[in-house]
Design an enzyme around this catalytic site. Structure first.
Site, mmCIF file in Angstrom:
data_model
loop_
_atom_site.group_PDB
_atom_site.id
_atom_site.type_symbol
_atom_site.label_atom_id
_atom_site.label_comp_id
_atom_site.label_asym_id
_atom_site.label_seq_id
_atom_site.Cartn_x
_atom_site.Cartn_y
_atom_site.Cartn_z
ATOM 1 N N HIS A 88 -1.834 14.168 2.681
ATOM 2 C CA HIS A 88 -0.970 13.046 2.285
ATOM 3 C C HIS A 88 0.511 13.387 2.408
ATOM 4 C CE1 HIS A 88 0.860 9.807 0.074
ATOM 5 N NE2 HIS A 88 1.223 10.624 -0.909
ATOM 6 N N HIS A 112 6.772 16.158 -2.596
ATOM 7 C CA HIS A 112 7.056 15.073 -3.542
ATOM 8 C C HIS A 112 6.062 14.980 -4.701
ATOM 9 C CE1 HIS A 112 4.133 12.822 -0.992
ATOM 10 N NE2 HIS A 112 3.908 12.117 -2.082
ATOM 11 N N GLU A 116 4.498 16.628 -10.191
ATOM 12 C CA GLU A 116 3.651 15.667 -10.909
ATOM 13 C C GLU A 116 2.194 16.109 -10.976
ATOM 14 O OE1 GLU A 116 2.173 11.056 -10.335
ATOM 15 O OE2 GLU A 116 3.948 11.756 -9.291
ATOM 16 N N ASP A 117 1.670 16.685 -9.878
ATOM 17 C CA ASP A 117 0.230 16.935 -9.788
ATOM 18 C C ASP A 117 -0.173 18.408 -9.854
ATOM 19 O OD1 ASP A 117 -0.146 14.232 -9.549
ATOM 20 O OD2 ASP A 117 -0.187 14.243 -7.367
ATOM 21 N N ASP A 179 5.956 7.345 1.216
ATOM 22 C CA ASP A 179 4.818 7.698 0.360
ATOM 23 C C ASP A 179 3.952 6.478 0.084
ATOM 24 O OD1 ASP A 179 3.174 8.955 -1.617
ATOM 25 O OD2 ASP A 179 4.538 8.257 -3.188
ATOM 26 N N ASP A 299 2.786 -24.347 14.108
ATOM 27 C CA ASP A 299 3.375 -25.263 15.083
ATOM 28 C C ASP A 299 4.645 -24.701 15.716
ATOM 29 O OD1 ASP A 299 1.590 -27.229 15.304
ATOM 30 O OD2 ASP A 299 2.580 -28.671 13.981
#
Length: 764
Positions: A88, A112, A116-117, A179, A299
């Site tokens: 990712h 990034h 956080e992870d 992201d 149209d």
């Protein structure tokens, strides 16, 4: 020495993951289980480095270092598809490379998610990659580790942090959009409910941001992916209808393209021309917003003409107008007056073969590049200094305006609401008296214009002149209007202004001014509410130490005691919850909490004193803007009342027999508090009265005279539609002091021979 290609080692459950998915591949479908992985997983950054030929050797080395760091940090983590997680950030970095972003952006894209992870810290990133990269990654990191009262509040706070990081460095949002784009491309592995939630969030926040920054290619892709994932069945139906219609239109489009090329060849002007097709999302939104059928939307035939210079744009327009008749009012010059996001082009709708409408967009190659890439076009960093294009300057100005919104909106959800308002793409362009042009969202009012110039100008605004004519502040502005703002030092924002202003900047400034004005009132009300809750805990507010207040400030995240009390008054913070927390802090500090509690005798004395001095929550009508008397039941002194603390709305007073109270109390009992009237009330209250009368000449004057005889003022009067030749119903809004005064008014009316019946009603 580390290599650029890594071989993943199988875990205890077998060899994991699938081959790296190219970032341009779209994965749709309701896949609920991970794909079966092959036996070997090879991850390479060759595709990424091939796109980074504009970086130096030293910068490429830093990118490879970031890749290996990220791969190690995410080791053992997998996506819903079964792929190793590193695929990712690698795909996100490739997207950034396609936009030719600088090395710090590419490195931040690779890193990034590491804060956080994974267990990596902000300090580690500073030490290894420098403060620039660490700051960008920090701006991209959510606030999952903090405690919030709800998912919505956590989400709003994450967005607020991201927007503030954007305002400092625009690269934060560029990496974030990359992201989100890759996440949307691979959303097919999520459950349908999660796909729907993420798609709606993307459509409401990220797609409009991409549009606002001129990233139209990403905007269109995010809109299309959001539509497909939020409404898969509608998307499929439209897809089949468009495919069928495309076959019927192909011959007409080819004929128009051939004729146009011949005309331009005769004129000796080199062009590139191709037909434009509407995306499924734009077709759906147009059908929904304008209540059109599918055939009506399709149209219009769209074409794009690309030329070399600005002059050739206008020459091309002349040739097309000679070839096809232009439709009145269907021409827009976005070259002379660019859109807010820097978009430039000539738009003209003409009458084509068989009377069908044809829309042409005429632009240069540079304009076309900006239209597609927006703020990311020509992204250049030299010697650490940013060289901003005109588009980037416009984006920078917008991002700086977010700081003003944040200053005026301490509540994250309120801030997000203001930002959403400012993300609407349609714009209107007006002029100052000196000829300066300003762009505002379509539907903006003259007051919005005043606030767009400066907050002080809006706050002190008393009148406006539009094209020389003095008009109300709520007047909706139109393209080309010349607006002059008239101010006075005594003028201040009015709460009714919030009902008609359109822009987030204006709403934030008005709310900030109103909050500042009523801050003292809110602090007093908050203190009374907290005191009431502390009394239930039998804790004396006056004996709470400074150390405990410091703990309270740290726990709440507030800047000072006044902010806490104000938040209580505005319903943003629960007084009972805070009182319970104070009780725990008291127990921690003292050990034996009984020392700071009041014994029963002391408490009885304090209770008696409280009743005599009215510290229990009482209202006397002089509270100002922090207390509102609800118009659904019109409480007056003498009624039994109860108070509701709505979030950000202050205290609303209702009667205890109010239907709204009874319904809302069942859903939200914690926000209702007991209220009493003070012995003396210092204002009058409006009460709706319904008076049934005999319909005869002069009856209105006679009834009105009866009301004034009872020393009551009439605010307004209206006639009910259900009148007849013999009877009629008149509705009055009457100023009343209390229930005794109301009884006198009703008694006086009943003595009037023309009055058949009189009753107090709960609403107008």
């Amino acid at each position: 020495m580390m290599k650029d290609t890594l071989l993943n080692i199988p875990d205890s459950n077998g060899i994991i993951a699938a081959m790296l998915e190219k970032s341009s591949r779209h994965l749709f479908g309701p896949t609920s289980a991970p794909l079966q992985p092959p036996k070997l997983q090879v991850i390479s950054i060759a595709d990424l480095t091939a796109k980074l030929n504009y970086l130096t050797a030293a910068e490429l080395k830093l990118v490879k270092k970031a890749f290996h760091f990220s791969d190690e940090a995410h080791l053992g983590q997998y996506r819903q598809s079964g792929e190793p997680y590193i695929t990712h950030p690698l795909a996100v970095a490739e997207l950034c490379a396609e936009w030719k972003l600088d090395v710090h952006s590419i490195v931040s894209a690779l890193l990034h998610d590491v804060i956080e992870d994974t267990g990596r810290t902000h300090a580690e990133l500073i030490e290894i990659f420098g403060p620039k990269v660490a700051e960008l990654v920090d701006g991209l990191t959510k606030l999952d580790k903090l405690e919030f009262q709800s998912h919505a509040e956590a989400q709003a706070e994450s967005f607020r942090k991201m927007f503030m990081a954007m305002a400092k460095d625009i690269r934060v949002i560029l990496v974030k959009l990359a992201d989100r784009t890759h996440n949307m491309r691979t959303l097919g592995f999520m459950s349908q409910s999660k796909r729907h939630r993420i798609a709606i969030e993307t459509s409401e926040i990220y797609a409009p941001i991409a549009h606002r920054l001129g990233l139209n290619m990403i905007y269109r892709e995010l809109e299309e992916l959001s539509f497909h994932n939020a409404w898969p069945m509608r998307s499929e139906v439209l897809k089949k209808a468009v495919k069928k219609a495309r076959g019927n239109r192909k011959e007409t489009v080819n004929k128009i393209l051939e004729d146009v090329r011949k005309w331009f060849d005769k004129a000796g002007l080199q062009i590139d021309i191709y037909g434009r097709e509407k995306s499924l999302a734009s077709i759906y939104h147009k059908m929904k917003s304008k209540h059109l059928s599918f055939q009506d939307v399709l149209d219009v035939y769209g074409f794009r003409v690309i030329v070399a210079t600005n002059d050739e744009c206008y020459r091309a327009l002349g040739i097309l107008h000679a070839m096809f008749k232009p439709m009145p009012g269907k021409f827009k010059d976005y070259i002379a007056i660019p859109k807010l996001n820097g978009y430039q082009s000539l738009h003209s709708t003409m009458v084509g073969p068989f009377g069908m409408p044809i829309e042409f967009q005429i632009r240069t190659k540079i304009m076309n590049q900006v239209a597609n890439a927006g703020v990311a076009a020509h992204w250049v960093y030299k010697d650490g200094k940013e060289e901003m294009s005109e588009v980037q300057k416009r984006a920078h100005q917008w991002l700086q305006s977010l700081i003003d919104l944040e200053d005026a909106s301490h509540d994250s959800q309120e801030f997000l609401e203001h930002v959403k308002i400012d993300l609407f793409p349609d714009s209107v362009y007006v002029f100052t008296p000196k000829g300066h042009i300003r762009g505002l969202p379509r539907g903006s009012t003259a007051l919005d214009f005043a606030y767009s110039v400066h907050s002080d100008l809006g706050n002190n605004c008393v009148a406006v002149k539009v094209n020389g004519n003095q008009l109300p502040l709520r007047t909706e502005i139109k393209n080309g209007d010349i607006i002059e703002v008239i101010t006075a030092p005594y003028s201040h924002p009015n709460p009714t202004w919030l009902t008609f202003v359109r822009t987030g900047r204006a709403r934030a400034a008005i709310r900030h001014a109103l909050k500042t004005k009523s801050l003292g009132e809110s602090i007093q009300l908050g203190e009374r509410l907290l005191l009431q809750s502390l009394r239930h805990q039998e804790v004396d507010l006056g004996l709470i130490s400074a150390l405990i207040w410091e703990k309270i400030l740290h726990w709440t995240g507030a800047r000072n005691r006044h902010e806490i009390l104000s938040d209580i008054a505005l319903g943003r913070r629960s007084a009972p919850v805070l009182a319970k927390r104070i009780e725990l802090f008291v127990e921690e500090e003292v050990g034996n909490h009984q020392q700071l509690r009041l014994d029963k005798q002391d408490w009885d004395e304090k209770e008696l004193s409280a009743k005599q001095n009215h510290p229990v929550l009482v209202v006397d009508g002089s509270e100002g803007m922090s207390v509102a008397y609800s118009t659904c039941c019109h409480p007056i002194p003498g009624d039994t009342i109860i108070g509701y603390l709505g979030k950000g709305e202050g205290l609303h007073i209702h009667t205890d027999d109010c239907s709204y109270f009874r319904k809302a109390h069942r859903k939200d009992p914690d926000n209702w508090i007991e209220i009493n009237w003070a012995p003396e009330v210092h204002r009058e209250f409006e009460v709706p009265l319904r008076v049934d009368v005999t319909n005869r000449k002069g009856v209105l004057a006679k009834v009105a005279n009866s009301i004034t005889t009872a020393d009551a003022n009439i605010n307004h009067v209206s006639m009910d539609d259900s009148f007849s030749e013999s009877s009629a119903t008149i509705k009055f809004g009457v100023q009343i002091k209390d229930r005794v005064h109301l009884a006198r008014v009703i008694r006086t009316l009943r003595h009037n021979l023309d009055v058949v019946r009189v009753a107090r009603t709960k609403s107008h």
